[in-house]
Scaffold this motif. Structure first.
Motif, PDB file in Angstrom:
ATOM      1  N   ILE A  45       0.840  -1.207   0.000  1.00  0.00           N
ATOM      2  CA  ILE A  45       0.000   0.000   0.000  1.00  0.00           C
ATOM      3  C   ILE A  45       0.871   1.251   0.000  1.00  0.00           C
ATOM      4  N   GLY A  46       1.875   1.255  -0.839  1.00  0.00           N
ATOM      5  CA  GLY A  46       2.701   2.446  -1.006  1.00  0.00           C
ATOM      6  C   GLY A  46       3.760   2.664   0.057  1.00  0.00           C
ATOM      7  N   LYS A  47       3.818   1.784   1.063  1.00  0.00           N
ATOM      8  CA  LYS A  47       4.810   1.931   2.122  1.00  0.00           C
ATOM      9  C   LYS A  47       5.696   0.692   2.188  1.00  0.00           C
ATOM     10  N   GLU A  48       6.908   0.892   2.667  1.00  0.00           N
ATOM     11  CA  GLU A  48       7.831  -0.233   2.792  1.00  0.00           C
ATOM     12  C   GLU A  48       7.255  -1.271   3.751  1.00  0.00           C
ATOM     13  N   ALA A  49       7.188  -2.522   3.303  1.00  0.00           N
ATOM     14  CA  ALA A  49       6.607  -3.583   4.120  1.00  0.00           C
ATOM     15  C   ALA A  49       7.452  -3.795   5.369  1.00  0.00           C
ATOM     16  N   PRO A  50       6.832  -3.779   6.543  1.00  0.00           N
ATOM     17  CA  PRO A  50       7.610  -3.945   7.773  1.00  0.00           C
ATOM     18  C   PRO A  50       7.988  -5.411   8.007  1.00  0.00           C
ATOM     19  N   LEU A  51       9.070  -5.614   8.714  1.00  0.00           N
ATOM     20  CA  LEU A  51       9.464  -6.965   9.129  1.00  0.00           C
ATOM     21  C   LEU A  51       8.753  -7.301  10.427  1.00  0.00           C
ATOM     22  N   ASP A  52       8.275  -8.536  10.535  1.00  0.00           N
ATOM     23  CA  ASP A  52       7.582  -8.892  11.763  1.00  0.00           C
ATOM     24  C   ASP A  52       8.567  -9.099  12.905  1.00  0.00           C
ATOM     25  N   PHE A  53       8.025  -9.077  14.105  1.00  0.00           N
ATOM     26  CA  PHE A  53       8.852  -9.130  15.319  1.00  0.00           C
ATOM     27  C   PHE A  53       9.661 -10.420  15.399  1.00  0.00           C
ATOM     28  N   LYS A  54       9.089 -11.506  14.895  1.00  0.00           N
ATOM     29  CA  LYS A  54       9.746 -12.812  14.975  1.00  0.00           C
ATOM     30  C   LYS A  54      11.061 -12.828  14.213  1.00  0.00           C
ATOM     31  N   ILE A  55      11.069 -12.278  12.996  1.00  0.00           N
ATOM     32  CA  ILE A  55      12.297 -12.273  12.203  1.00  0.00           C
ATOM     33  C   ILE A  55      13.316 -11.307  12.785  1.00  0.00           C
ATOM     34  N   LEU A  56      12.842 -10.210  13.367  1.00  0.00           N
ATOM     35  CA  LEU A  56      13.761  -9.260  14.005  1.00  0.00           C
ATOM     36  C   LEU A  56      14.428  -9.899  15.218  1.00  0.00           C
ATOM     37  N   GLN A  57      13.667 -10.685  15.977  1.00  0.00           N
ATOM     38  CA  GLN A  57      14.244 -11.419  17.105  1.00  0.00           C
ATOM     39  C   GLN A  57      15.287 -12.419  16.625  1.00  0.00           C
TER      40      GLN A  57
END
Length: 304
Positions: A45-57
């Motif tokens: 939707i026109g914005k950079e897709a965020p990374l979910d918390f699980k992958i960041l962990q």
């Protein structure tokens, strides 16, 4: 033009050419890094897709395994990247930092990928065997993901952009000096313009071959060094490396089949990248064989 003016002009040209070569290689990893990230990021939707918390962990756990300092952790910025390959760019420079691209298959389920995947902007026929192979190979276990992410982080730490920039600048400076020394010593500039231009072209080609050769040799060496370093982190990374390379080969073979003639130009029948003259990376099949041998040695040690 007197000799002093001639030498001064050539000194300026030499310094300018060296600086241009240095910054041309380095700028995409520093000044233009944010623009590069904008070009390769995945959007929703026109914005950079965020990374979910699980992958960041998971990324933080990998950084723990690699024993990275807080300074390096803060410099590396993970983000969602378009496509199915991890990506890294940038340096450990505090001002610009580095980026670590995480593809959709690291965060999405098989069903999500099935719904959204396209080949050349066309829906995939999931009744095809190669399409099923592509989907199955795109889903990686936690160990394989940890290995793949750790591999990219180690490549960031290798500071390849700085090395490649320094080497190019050094080659330009040396060849420019040789060129001017020869043309001045034998007085070619005024007496033999054709020979002078031929010499200039020969030095340019020699410089390009030297730079690509050194650059590719170091990249190849870093591939091997990185795999060896990750093996030392334990069984999870050995299993992860084995799975990562095996599934990447399967995925590449599936893409080769799905894309037809175009796919044959990209990948070999075994799943390695097609190469011509240059060998920038260790072939995936070689890396897979290396981890197969490490896995076999580990099992042998357990039995003894």
């Amino acid at each position: 033009m007197n000799i002093f003016s001639f030498k001064y002009r050539n000194l300026i040209l030499g310094v300018t050419a060296t600086a241009v070569g240095y910054y041309t290689v380095l700028m995409p990893h520093t000044i233009f890094l944010s623009k590069y990230r904008y070009m390769v990021a995945r959007y929703q939707i026109g914005k950079e897709a965020p990374l979910d918390f699980k992958i960041l962990q998971r990324i933080q756990k990998i950084m723990d395994d690699l024993k990275l300092s807080d300074d390096i952790r803060n410099i590396i910025k993970p983000f969602s990247v378009f496509g199915f390959d991890l990506l890294h760019a940038g340096t450990l420079n505090n001002k610009y930092g580095a980026i670590l691209g995480i593809p959709a298959n690291f965060t999405n389920t098989a069903e999500q990928l099935r719904e959204n995947l396209q080949i050349k902007e066309e829906p995939i026929d999931w009744t095809r065997q190669d399409a099923q192979s592509f989907l199955n190979a795109s889903i990686l276990s936690e160990n394989a993901q940890k290995f793949a992410i750790a591999r990219e982080i180690l490549r960031i730490q290798a500071e390849e952009p700085y090395f490649n920039s320094y080497i190019l600048a050094f080659i330009i400076a040396i060849l420019w000096t040789f060129y001017n020394a020869i043309t001045y010593r034998f007085k070619l500039r005024n007496q033999n313009v054709i020979l002078c231009r031929t010499l200039y072209s020969s030095f340019t080609v020699c410089g390009a071959i030297s730079w690509f050769g050194i650059k590719d040799y170091r990249s190849y060496h870093l591939d091997r060094k990185t795999d060896e370093a990750l093996c030392s982190l334990g069984a999870d990374y050995i299993k992860g490396g084995q799975e990562f390379y095996e599934k990447t080969l399967i995925r590449n073979r599936a893409i080769r089949s799905l894309l037809g003639e175009e796919g044959k130009r990209i990948y070999t029948a075994y799943g390695n990248e097609q190469t011509f003259l240059r060998q920038k990376h260790v072939p995936l099949s070689y890396s897979k064989d290396f981890f197969d041998s490490q896995f076999g040695l580990q099992n042998l040690d357990c039995k003894t």
